[in-house]
Design a protein around this motif. Sequence first.
Motif: not given
Ligand SMILES: Cc1cc2nc3c(=O)[nH]c(=O)nc-3n(C[C@H](O)[C@H](O)[C@H](O)COP(=O)(O)OP(=O)(O)OC[C@H]3O[C@@H](n4cnc5c(N)ncnc54)[C@H](O)[C@@H]3O)c2cc1C
Length: 510
Positions: A12, A41, A482
């Motif tokens: 992510g 996400l 993000l």
């Molecule tokens: C509908 C929606 C609208 C949003 N709108 C906004 C916005 O307008 N602006 C904003 O800033 N944020 C927004 N967000 C929030 C933002 O998308 C998230 O907070 C952010 O993308 C989280 O990033 P991350 O890397 O922490 O987690 P994630 O995106 O959850 O990444 C985790 C990654 O780990 C991988 N993973 C999980 N378990 C395993 C495993 N066991 N082995 C290997 N890989 C694994 C997953 O596949 C994923 O790719 C929105 C979210 C949604 C769903």
Amino acid sequence: MTQKSIIIIGGGIAGLSAGCYGQMNGYKTQIFELHTLPGGLCTAWGRKGYTFDGCIHWLVGSGQSSGYRRIWDELGALAGCEVVNHDEFMRIQKADGKAFILYTNVDRLEQHLLDLAPADEKPIREFTDAVRLFSRFDPPVGKAKETSNFVDMFKTMPGMMPIMPAMMKWGKVSIADYAERFSDPFLRYAFGASFGNNLNRLPVLTLMMTLAWMHRQDAGYPVGGSLEFSRGIERRYLSLGGEIHYKSRVEKILVEAAPNGKGDRAVGIRLTDGSEHRADVIISAADGRATIFDMLEGRYADDTIRGYYEKLPIFSPIVMVSLGVGRDLSAEPHSVSYVLDKPVTIAGEARTLLPVKHYCYDPTMAPAGKSVVMVMVNSSHKYWKELAADSERYESEKQQAAITVIEQLDRRYPGLAGQVEVVDVATPLTFERYTGNWQGSIEGWMPTVDTGDLMWKGMSKSLPGLSNFYMVGQWVEPGGGLPPAATSGRNVIQILCKQDKRRFVASAAG
Ligand SMILES: Cc1cc2nc3c(=O)[nH]c(=O)nc-3n(C[C@H](O)[C@H](O)[C@H](O)COP(=O)(O)OP(=O)(O)OC[C@H]3O[C@@H](n4cnc5c(N)ncnc54)[C@H](O)[C@@H]3O)c2cc1C
């Protein structure tokens, strides 16, 4: 010095960011991602010529010169990308056409609210003055800290001190409680629902800050959408020499007793295909609960950590109904929540507001002259989980959600029902399946006024008793989003550089 290796679980935004900064700083990194795409996400999916976007509504740091923009430039996320800054954040509209409009320009917003409810001048001006004040705030790019939080920000940026009292004040008042200050019934209702009724326990500070960033044109929408944004960072990572393994689900984090006799240290990972991979440092950018309680079997969770996972509220999962429509809706406001005269049931819950969004401002989302329309409502994971025991019932409930949404839209945009070309319904189980996030939560922990100082103090990126291991992403950055995900990945590499006595370096993508 031998090159240290890092394994990152999850591709992510947080995992990609940790990978990019790791590569920039001389570490040898590999990302293991369960899906076939980057972004987690932050994604989108194509259906018959339409693109349905699962994430970005507004991106803090999209302006030309802000702290977060520096990070997006370092990550190559916005390279060559056009950014749309809307005039309206959103509007809430009654059946008689009366509308509460959150203009992104604060002066225009103030005038509109005064026209709507002149008797509420005092709370209106107090709100808009705070938006003006915060619009002068540029969140600093944090230094190496276990937690990236507001307290650290203020320590590292003394220039921010003048806005501290206002932040403390509005961090303790919920959107719902602020709404009660308005005497006008429509303004009171609409203000309370501006982030959606389920988010009205968030501090009013979050609404003020969002509007402040929009006012300074630093929270726009990148044309191309979420997946293009993620792909930009993936390109940057690969160009820095990083390796990413897709379809690679991590099931265990391998640990050994630390040689100094002090607890354990992480030494590698095991994938579901049984293969094991070793590295000097393991960073999990995946779901927090799965990391701590499944991959590490709960061995490094103290009472504080268990308390988070037992008690803290999360951002609700959602049902997202996306439609490809053979009609140009670009003349319509891009984000309207309709106040329904009679509640309608979607996903087992009565709804009094129907939030409708179209993406006509992004020509890459639909063929010329056509539109993507999306309705997103919060929904219970349990509800869908129970339905999923019977796949027919699950599918029929998805279908029913789409039918209800289309019926409602047809009343507002007559003829639309006959112009729908593609229907897609994503449930909490869809988000859970594709990203592994607990209950399909869209943004991790939700810091409300009832969760105390969580937002101010943040959470630790390491676990007690386990060295060579870190967590990044939305499950250690309360509030999610993000920019915190990207900052989290940057901070963890700063922490490693500090430990390894290296100067942290970062530069914008060429
Ligand atoms: C509908 C929606 C609208 C949003 N709108 C906004 C916005 O307008 N602006 C904003 O800033 N944020 C927004 N967000 C929030 C933002 O998308 C998230 O907070 C952010 O993308 C989280 O990033 P991350 O890397 O922490 O987690 P994630 O995106 O959850 O990444 C985790 C990654 O780990 C991988 N993973 C999980 N378990 C395993 C495993 N066991 N082995 C290997 N890989 C694994 C997953 O596949 C994923 O790719 C929105 C979210 C949604 C769903």
